[in-house]
Write a protein that holds these residues in place. Sequence first.
Motif, PDB file in Angstrom:
ATOM      1  N   ALA A  31      -2.016 -10.055 -12.891  1.00  0.00           N
ATOM      2  CA  ALA A  31      -1.508  -8.689 -13.052  1.00  0.00           C
ATOM      3  C   ALA A  31      -2.264  -7.721 -12.136  1.00  0.00           C
ATOM      4  N   HIS A  32      -3.571  -7.937 -11.997  1.00  0.00           N
ATOM      5  CA  HIS A  32      -4.385  -7.111 -11.097  1.00  0.00           C
ATOM      6  C   HIS A  32      -3.909  -7.277  -9.659  1.00  0.00           C
ATOM      7  N   LEU A  33      -3.573  -8.496  -9.283  1.00  0.00           N
ATOM      8  CA  LEU A  33      -3.049  -8.761  -7.940  1.00  0.00           C
ATOM      9  C   LEU A  33      -1.769  -7.967  -7.703  1.00  0.00           C
ATOM     10  N   LEU A  34      -0.844  -8.024  -8.664  1.00  0.00           N
ATOM     11  CA  LEU A  34       0.427  -7.316  -8.508  1.00  0.00           C
ATOM     12  C   LEU A  34       0.206  -5.805  -8.445  1.00  0.00           C
ATOM     13  N   ASN A  35      -0.656  -5.294  -9.329  1.00  0.00           N
ATOM     14  CA  ASN A  35      -0.938  -3.861  -9.365  1.00  0.00           C
ATOM     15  C   ASN A  35      -1.535  -3.372  -8.052  1.00  0.00           C
ATOM     16  N   ASP A  36      -2.533  -4.091  -7.539  1.00  0.00           N
ATOM     17  CA  ASP A  36      -3.230  -3.628  -6.342  1.00  0.00           C
ATOM     18  C   ASP A  36      -2.465  -3.922  -5.058  1.00  0.00           C
ATOM     19  N   THR A  37      -1.540  -4.886  -5.099  1.00  0.00           N
ATOM     20  CA  THR A  37      -0.641  -5.079  -3.954  1.00  0.00           C
ATOM     21  C   THR A  37       0.177  -3.818  -3.719  1.00  0.00           C
ATOM     22  N   ILE A  38       0.697  -3.265  -4.805  1.00  0.00           N
ATOM     23  CA  ILE A  38       1.488  -2.033  -4.699  1.00  0.00           C
ATOM     24  C   ILE A  38       0.613  -0.882  -4.230  1.00  0.00           C
ATOM     25  N   GLN A  39      -0.591  -0.764  -4.810  1.00  0.00           N
ATOM     26  CA  GLN A  39      -1.471   0.328  -4.419  1.00  0.00           C
ATOM     27  C   GLN A  39      -1.886   0.235  -2.956  1.00  0.00           C
ATOM     28  N   ALA A  40      -2.055  -0.995  -2.457  1.00  0.00           N
ATOM     29  CA  ALA A  40      -2.490  -1.185  -1.074  1.00  0.00           C
ATOM     30  C   ALA A  40      -1.404  -0.812  -0.077  1.00  0.00           C
ATOM     31  N   LEU A  41      -0.159  -0.741  -0.533  1.00  0.00           N
ATOM     32  CA  LEU A  41       0.919  -0.348   0.367  1.00  0.00           C
ATOM     33  C   LEU A  41       0.744   1.083   0.865  1.00  0.00           C
ATOM     34  N   LEU A  42       0.139   1.929   0.015  1.00  0.00           N
ATOM     35  CA  LEU A  42       0.020   3.350   0.375  1.00  0.00           C
ATOM     36  C   LEU A  42      -0.787   3.560   1.656  1.00  0.00           C
ATOM     37  N   PRO A  43      -2.067   3.137   1.725  1.00  0.00           N
ATOM     38  CA  PRO A  43      -2.788   3.313   2.994  1.00  0.00           C
ATOM     39  C   PRO A  43      -2.232   2.459   4.131  1.00  0.00           C
ATOM     40  N   SER A  44      -1.569   1.356   3.787  1.00  0.00           N
ATOM     41  CA  SER A  44      -1.028   0.477   4.821  1.00  0.00           C
ATOM     42  C   SER A  44       0.103   1.130   5.603  1.00  0.00           C
ATOM     43  N   ILE A  45       0.822   2.066   4.981  1.00  0.00           N
ATOM     44  CA  ILE A  45       1.937   2.715   5.677  1.00  0.00           C
ATOM     45  C   ILE A  45       1.532   4.088   6.232  1.00  0.00           C
ATOM     46  N   TYR A  46       0.236   4.378   6.253  1.00  0.00           N
ATOM     47  CA  TYR A  46      -0.213   5.653   6.824  1.00  0.00           C
ATOM     48  C   TYR A  46       0.266   5.862   8.264  1.00  0.00           C
ATOM     49  N   PRO A  47       0.207   4.836   9.139  1.00  0.00           N
ATOM     50  CA  PRO A  47       0.723   5.063  10.495  1.00  0.00           C
ATOM     51  C   PRO A  47       2.193   5.477  10.514  1.00  0.00           C
ATOM     52  N   ILE A  48       3.004   4.902   9.601  1.00  0.00           N
ATOM     53  CA  ILE A  48       4.412   5.284   9.520  1.00  0.00           C
ATOM     54  C   ILE A  48       4.551   6.729   9.050  1.00  0.00           C
ATOM     55  N   LEU A  49       3.822   7.077   7.988  1.00  0.00           N
ATOM     56  CA  LEU A  49       3.893   8.432   7.455  1.00  0.00           C
ATOM     57  C   LEU A  49       3.386   9.452   8.470  1.00  0.00           C
ATOM     58  N   LYS A  50       2.322   9.096   9.186  1.00  0.00           N
ATOM     59  CA  LYS A  50       1.746  10.012  10.186  1.00  0.00           C
ATOM     60  C   LYS A  50       2.759  10.332  11.275  1.00  0.00           C
ATOM     61  N   ASN A  51       3.451   9.296  11.743  1.00  0.00           N
ATOM     62  CA  ASN A  51       4.432   9.492  12.812  1.00  0.00           C
ATOM     63  C   ASN A  51       5.705  10.167  12.302  1.00  0.00           C
ATOM     64  N   SER A  52       6.150   9.794  11.102  1.00  0.00           N
ATOM     65  CA  SER A  52       7.420  10.320  10.574  1.00  0.00           C
ATOM     66  C   SER A  52       7.322  11.784  10.187  1.00  0.00           C
TER      67      SER A  52
END
Length: 406
Positions: A31-52
């Motif tokens: 469950a911790h793996l699933l929870n933190d996988t989702i949370q890790a998506l946020l900083p991982s898409i920073y380059p997309i958010l920065k450009n968009s």
Amino acid sequence: MQESIATDTQAVPARPATDTVFALIFAISTAHLLNDTIQALLPSIYPILKNSYQLSFTQLGMITFTFQLTASLLQPLVGLITDRKPMPYSLPIGMTFTLIGLIALAHSTSFATILMSAAMIGTGSAVFHPEASRIAFMAAGKRRGLAQSIFQVGGNAGSAIGPLLAALIVVPHGQRSLLVFSAVALAGVVILTMIGRWQARNFHRMKPKGTRSGTVTSFPKRTVVIALSVLVALTFSKYVYLASLTSYYTFYLIDRFHISVQSSQYYLFLLLAAVAVGTIVGGPVGDRIGRKRVIWASILGVAPFALLLPHVGLGMTAVLSVIIGLVLASAFSAILVYAQELLPGKVGMIAGLFFGLAFGIAGIGSAVLGNVADHHGINFVFRICAYLPLIGILTVFLPDVETDKD
């Protein structure tokens, strides 16, 4: 998994609370793996958010700050409340908040809505971590360090998988593809509901075993205050340094070595995978040789590699990052179990406090470091953060806590 959990649930009344229920520990780690996988998506898409959305580094830091601060403020409160009044089904409710935040992030069209989505994901984290740590403690028996490490490695594995999935799914297909991960959150809700059923039937396992003084610490108040202050300083050192890596490592690699966004995600995956592997070591080693020794090695021991990191090429940067991740990762399980043994009977509050500190310190650190990066450059951030592990010298002031070696 449901069958394994059900079997343990039925067997528990005939088994002493000192036994280790591995089915539950692995379930909560999943469950911790699933929870933190989702949370890790946020900083991982920073380059997309920065450009968009044409965001600055300061704004990216504010997104992390919003997520981390929401989690840090609520986690100690959640832990304190559930110490007094256990709430087994709070876990699936917390994952539902994460699901709502994920869906909102996929549909966000402005900086304000991104911040609101980050706050929802942070709220889900605040509910999840203290109560999930309690489950690991309940199921641990005498193997508390091992149980916390297995629990933590699930989260770190999720943190490592998140950027990889972002590189494979979100980067090529855009922000809306985050909706794919709603299935991950739903799976988490199902698993946590089953775990909640086990918890509701097994509160007797929270009675302290193997401690010298029941629910009251055997150390003077002044010693406890000093020890907790040192642990807070060590947590600061670890998580501000980790914030520099997790939030800005990709930008550092892109700026200094001119690699692509997608390639930078693979390097981030290597770093976070090393953190996941290193996490599993700290708990069982702490069970065997003592938490204090593990804390010494994991914080201060990473300093030479951190100081060297900003001055080497791309290949050596990858190698040093892996070493740093492996060494530094063992710290948190040792710190958490050490604090729980220092104050037995306050498992939820301690878990909430230190998870909250971890999130809050990382959030504030990320916001400050983003502002520094805007004014002085991302390379400067990595040079100054390299000195943080030297705070590990404060470990000398910790008393020896060896309650599980009686």
